[in-house]
Design a protein around this motif. Structure first.
Motif, PDB file in Angstrom:
ATOM      1  N   MET A   1       0.902  -1.249  -0.066  1.00  0.00           N
ATOM      2  CA  MET A   1      -0.047  -0.024  -0.186  1.00  0.00           C
ATOM      3  C   MET A   1       0.845   1.164   0.042  1.00  0.00           C
ATOM      4  N   VAL A   2       0.560   2.228  -0.884  1.00  0.00           N
ATOM      5  CA  VAL A   2       1.374   3.374  -0.855  1.00  0.00           C
ATOM      6  C   VAL A   2       1.270   4.395   0.326  1.00  0.00           C
ATOM      7  N   ASN A   3       2.390   4.802   0.742  1.00  0.00           N
ATOM      8  CA  ASN A   3       2.308   5.462   2.080  1.00  0.00           C
ATOM      9  C   ASN A   3       2.027   4.619   3.336  1.00  0.00           C
ATOM     10  N   SER A   4       1.800   3.372   3.299  1.00  0.00           N
ATOM     11  CA  SER A   4       1.483   2.733   4.640  1.00  0.00           C
ATOM     12  C   SER A   4       2.816   3.011   5.497  1.00  0.00           C
ATOM     13  N   LEU A   5       2.421   3.129   6.755  1.00  0.00           N
ATOM     14  CA  LEU A   5       3.302   3.223   7.679  1.00  0.00           C
ATOM     15  C   LEU A   5       3.458   1.746   8.500  1.00  0.00           C
ATOM     16  N   VAL A   6       4.933   1.291   8.413  1.00  0.00           N
ATOM     17  CA  VAL A   6       5.187   0.022   8.978  1.00  0.00           C
ATOM     18  C   VAL A   6       5.591  -0.079  10.292  1.00  0.00           C
ATOM     19  N   VAL A   7       4.486  -0.774  11.242  1.00  0.00           N
ATOM     20  CA  VAL A   7       4.425  -0.740  12.470  1.00  0.00           C
ATOM     21  C   VAL A   7       5.011  -2.242  13.023  1.00  0.00           C
ATOM     22  N   LEU A   8       6.019  -2.254  13.707  1.00  0.00           N
ATOM     23  CA  LEU A   8       6.523  -3.222  14.272  1.00  0.00           C
ATOM     24  C   LEU A   8       6.029  -3.668  15.706  1.00  0.00           C
ATOM     25  N   GLN A  56      12.239  -2.390   8.479  1.00  0.00           N
ATOM     26  CA  GLN A  56      12.258  -1.176   8.045  1.00  0.00           C
ATOM     27  C   GLN A  56      11.060  -0.477   8.578  1.00  0.00           C
ATOM     28  N   PRO A  57      10.764  -0.570   9.946  1.00  0.00           N
ATOM     29  CA  PRO A  57       9.445   0.029  10.440  1.00  0.00           C
ATOM     30  C   PRO A  57       9.771   1.648  11.027  1.00  0.00           C
ATOM     31  N   GLN A  58       8.373   2.449  10.894  1.00  0.00           N
ATOM     32  CA  GLN A  58       8.685   3.512  11.124  1.00  0.00           C
ATOM     33  C   GLN A  58       7.989   3.834  12.621  1.00  0.00           C
ATOM     34  N   VAL A  59       7.527   3.022  13.224  1.00  0.00           N
ATOM     35  CA  VAL A  59       6.879   2.956  14.452  1.00  0.00           C
ATOM     36  C   VAL A  59       7.097   1.466  15.072  1.00  0.00           C
ATOM     37  N   ILE A  60       7.404   1.396  16.474  1.00  0.00           N
ATOM     38  CA  ILE A  60       7.603   0.021  17.138  1.00  0.00           C
ATOM     39  C   ILE A  60       6.479   0.368  18.237  1.00  0.00           C
ATOM     40  N   ILE A 196      -7.098  -0.154  19.944  1.00  0.00           N
ATOM     41  CA  ILE A 196      -7.614   1.226  18.863  1.00  0.00           C
ATOM     42  C   ILE A 196      -6.918   2.385  19.269  1.00  0.00           C
ATOM     43  N   ALA A 197      -6.611   2.702  20.537  1.00  0.00           N
ATOM     44  CA  ALA A 197      -6.019   3.994  21.072  1.00  0.00           C
ATOM     45  C   ALA A 197      -4.555   4.017  20.549  1.00  0.00           C
ATOM     46  N   ILE A 198      -4.092   2.935  20.726  1.00  0.00           N
ATOM     47  CA  ILE A 198      -2.703   2.917  20.512  1.00  0.00           C
ATOM     48  C   ILE A 198      -2.436   3.065  18.815  1.00  0.00           C
ATOM     49  N   LEU A 199      -3.381   2.224  17.980  1.00  0.00           N
ATOM     50  CA  LEU A 199      -3.186   2.269  16.319  1.00  0.00           C
ATOM     51  C   LEU A 199      -3.563   3.822  16.028  1.00  0.00           C
ATOM     52  N   GLN A 200      -4.491   4.589  16.921  1.00  0.00           N
ATOM     53  CA  GLN A 200      -4.651   5.812  16.558  1.00  0.00           C
ATOM     54  C   GLN A 200      -3.322   6.763  16.681  1.00  0.00           C
ATOM     55  N   MET A 201      -2.668   6.372  17.632  1.00  0.00           N
ATOM     56  CA  MET A 201      -1.496   7.272  18.095  1.00  0.00           C
ATOM     57  C   MET A 201      -0.444   6.672  17.008  1.00  0.00           C
ATOM     58  N   ALA A 202      -0.362   5.529  16.579  1.00  0.00           N
ATOM     59  CA  ALA A 202       0.689   5.040  15.508  1.00  0.00           C
ATOM     60  C   ALA A 202       0.456   6.025  14.106  1.00  0.00           C
ATOM     61  N   GLU A 203      -0.847   6.033  13.827  1.00  0.00           N
ATOM     62  CA  GLU A 203      -1.046   6.865  12.589  1.00  0.00           C
ATOM     63  C   GLU A 203      -0.736   8.399  12.770  1.00  0.00           C
ATOM     64  N   ALA A 204      -0.467   8.648  13.920  1.00  0.00           N
ATOM     65  CA  ALA A 204      -0.146  10.427  14.214  1.00  0.00           C
ATOM     66  C   ALA A 204       1.119  10.589  14.614  1.00  0.00           C
ATOM     67  N   THR A 205       1.838   9.607  14.480  1.00  0.00           N
ATOM     68  CA  THR A 205       3.369   9.735  15.058  1.00  0.00           C
ATOM     69  C   THR A 205       4.171  10.896  14.550  1.00  0.00           C
ATOM     70  N   GLU A 206       3.686  11.413  13.256  1.00  0.00           N
ATOM     71  CA  GLU A 206       4.569  12.824  12.668  1.00  0.00           C
ATOM     72  C   GLU A 206       4.162  13.977  13.486  1.00  0.00           C
ATOM     73  N   GLN A 207       3.157  13.967  14.609  1.00  0.00           N
ATOM     74  CA  GLN A 207       2.855  14.923  15.078  1.00  0.00           C
ATOM     75  C   GLN A 207       3.945  15.491  16.331  1.00  0.00           C
ATOM     76  N   PRO A 208       4.025  16.715  16.665  1.00  0.00           N
ATOM     77  CA  PRO A 208       4.931  16.883  17.471  1.00  0.00           C
ATOM     78  C   PRO A 208       4.836  16.545  18.866  1.00  0.00           C
ATOM     79  N   LEU A 209       3.446  15.928  19.160  1.00  0.00           N
ATOM     80  CA  LEU A 209       3.248  15.226  20.526  1.00  0.00           C
ATOM     81  C   LEU A 209       4.071  14.084  20.818  1.00  0.00           C
TER      82      LEU A 209
END
Length: 300
Positions: A1-8, A56-60, A196-209
């Motif tokens: 999938m294009v632009n998919s975030l890889v989460v380990l 090659q994950p972007q999030v663990i 669900i909460a954790i996966l929502q956070m994983a989607e948003a990891t580019e944020q300054p938070l």
């Protein structure tokens, strides 16, 4: 999938790891890679590095932990090896490779001596080796320089793994009266809500938070005792079971539990628009899943 975030996901064979996998379909922008200890040992820096190189994950998401609360009193070195040193290893590798690390922690970092839900601003003061080792892991992550988050939760249960709800259902089958502690209070949390909460956070990891990492609390809404929780389980499941309330002093354990460890989830709800259902509503959902599984097994 294009632009998919890889989460380990590390420690993916536990109940939260399985809950994350069960909710993955609702997050098509994420590609989840689930690993157990045989694939990623967080106590082994080389093992972590090899997994990062391979996937090659972007999030663990770190679900690996030493969770044997009473056993930890006799095995402090092992508890700290996993809950502190393992997290330190992950955080160092995450910082090195510019990966966001979402780490799961616990209500046991608190003393349990206050009478209102703990927020992220409250000072931790663990009463057990387990709680102290988990707090040490939090501190290791916060000092590492990596991006990410620490998510504390409480009284986790689900249709996966071993937990209080499944234990109560099993014990009810014996037909014998049960004794359950009535003077410890907290917030039962359905692992799939937390996932669900954790996966929502994983989607948003580019944020300054996430830079620098912050503390977050997630637990289902409402406060109850283990005794009342047990009663709700039996009532909701339609089971007849006599439950007798007892005091903590009548059920001695190696580790001291917090007498009150409810967590306030307002911060995560506000920043991520995360649903935080009541524990009673989520218990109904979990029991529907569990009883459906049981009926399918009986049919087989």
């Amino acid at each position: 999938m294009v632009n998919s975030l890889v989460v380990l996901i590390t420690g993916a064979n536990g109940q939260l790891g399985q809950a994350l996998q069960a909710e993955a379909a609702g997050f098509p922008a994420l590609t989840l890679i689930s690993t157990g200890r045989s694939e990623v040992d967080i106590c082994d820096t080389a093992s972590i590095g090899q997994a990062i190189q391979r996937f090659q994950p972007q999030v663990i998401i770190n679900c690996s932990a030493y969770t044997a609360v009473d056993k930890a009193e006799a095995e402090p070195a092992q508890a700290y090896r996993i809950n502190r040193d393992g997290v330190s290893n992950l955080a160092a590798q995450a910082a090195l490779h510019n990966i966001a690390l979402l780490h799961i922690s616990t209500d046991y970092v608190f003393s349990g001596e206050q009478a209102h839900p703990y927020t992220e601003q409250d000072s931790p003061a663990p009463k057990s080796v387990y709680g102290a080792s988990k707090l040490a892991g939090e501190q290791a992550l916060l000092q590492s320089g990596c991006e990410g988050a620490i998510i504390r939760t409480s009284w986790l249960y689900s249709e996966f793994g071993t937990n209080f709800v499944k234990t109560m259902l099993r014990l009810a089958q014996s037909g014998k009266p049960l004794k359950v502690v009535a003077d410890q209070y907290g917030s039962p949390t359905y692992a799939r809500d937390l996932a669900i909460a954790i996966l929502q956070m994983a989607e948003a990891t580019e944020q300054p938070l996430f830079n620098p990492p912050q503390l977050w609390h997630y637990a289902n809404n409402g406060i109850t005792s283990w005794y009342d929780f047990a009663g709700a389980i039996f009532h909701t499941a339609g089971l007849e079971c006599t439950v007798e309330p007892i005091q903590t002093s009548a059920y001695p354990t190696a580790a001291r539990r917090p007498a009150f460890s409810a967590l306030a989830s307002g911060k995560i709800q506000q920043h991520f628009n995360t649903p935080v259902p009541s524990w009673r509503d989520s218990l109904k959902l979990a029991l529907t899943q569990l009883l459906s599984q049981a009926s399918h097994k009986a049919a087989d």
